[in-house]
Design a protein around this motif. Sequence first.
Motif, short mmCIF file in Angstrom:
data_model
loop_
_atom_site.label_atom_id
_atom_site.label_comp_id
_atom_site.label_asym_id
_atom_site.label_seq_id
_atom_site.Cartn_x
_atom_site.Cartn_y
_atom_site.Cartn_z
N UNK A 50 0.80 -1.23 0.00
CA UNK A 50 0.00 0.00 0.00
C UNK A 50 0.83 1.28 0.00
N UNK A 51 2.06 1.19 0.51
CA UNK A 51 2.89 2.39 0.63
C UNK A 51 3.90 2.58 -0.50
N UNK A 52 4.38 1.47 -1.07
CA UNK A 52 5.48 1.55 -2.03
C UNK A 52 5.26 0.68 -3.25
N UNK A 53 6.00 1.04 -4.30
CA UNK A 53 6.03 0.24 -5.52
C UNK A 53 7.36 0.43 -6.20
N UNK A 54 7.51 -0.23 -7.34
CA UNK A 54 8.73 -0.09 -8.13
C UNK A 54 8.41 0.69 -9.40
N UNK A 55 9.41 1.39 -9.89
CA UNK A 55 9.28 2.13 -11.14
C UNK A 55 10.57 1.95 -11.92
N UNK A 56 10.48 1.58 -13.20
CA UNK A 56 11.70 1.38 -13.99
C UNK A 56 12.54 2.64 -14.16
N UNK A 57 11.96 3.80 -13.98
CA UNK A 57 12.72 5.05 -14.07
C UNK A 57 13.76 5.11 -12.95
N UNK A 58 13.39 4.59 -11.79
CA UNK A 58 14.28 4.59 -10.62
C UNK A 58 14.74 3.16 -10.34
N UNK A 59 15.31 2.55 -11.32
CA UNK A 59 15.68 1.13 -11.30
C UNK A 59 16.21 0.63 -9.96
N UNK A 60 15.53 -0.38 -9.44
CA UNK A 60 15.98 -1.04 -8.22
C UNK A 60 15.64 -0.34 -6.93
N UNK A 61 14.88 0.74 -6.99
CA UNK A 61 14.50 1.46 -5.77
C UNK A 61 12.99 1.57 -5.69
N UNK A 62 12.51 1.65 -4.47
CA UNK A 62 11.07 1.81 -4.25
C UNK A 62 10.69 3.28 -4.36
#
Length: 105
Positions: free
Chosen positions: A81-93
């Motif tokens: 509910x709080x976090x996800x992944x984004x390919x723009x910020x590879x490897x970080x939530x």
Amino acid sequence: MMNNINRRKFLQSSAVAGAGLVIARFSHAQEVVGEEEGIAVAMGYKADHTAVDITKWPKKAGADGAQQQCTNCSLYQVIDDEYGLCPIFAGKRVHARGWCNGWVA
């Protein structure tokens, strides 16, 4: 005499190795993107989408700008509910309620 591995031992070992790979795959994503990081600054990332400077980022000022946040971006991959992944910020939530200029409907 050579130690023989039976099918049961092999499957147990394989399951443990597979679990280790899953943990390794997701453990790198533990770090959260900081707003002061280079790519975050360049993309106008904010952990709270309501804190975006709309004079600097007019995309957020558009008609649907108020609804733009990571959770409804096409690039966002939910973790919880709080976090996800984004390919723009590879490897970080990224924060679920965040925003960056890479937002895509």
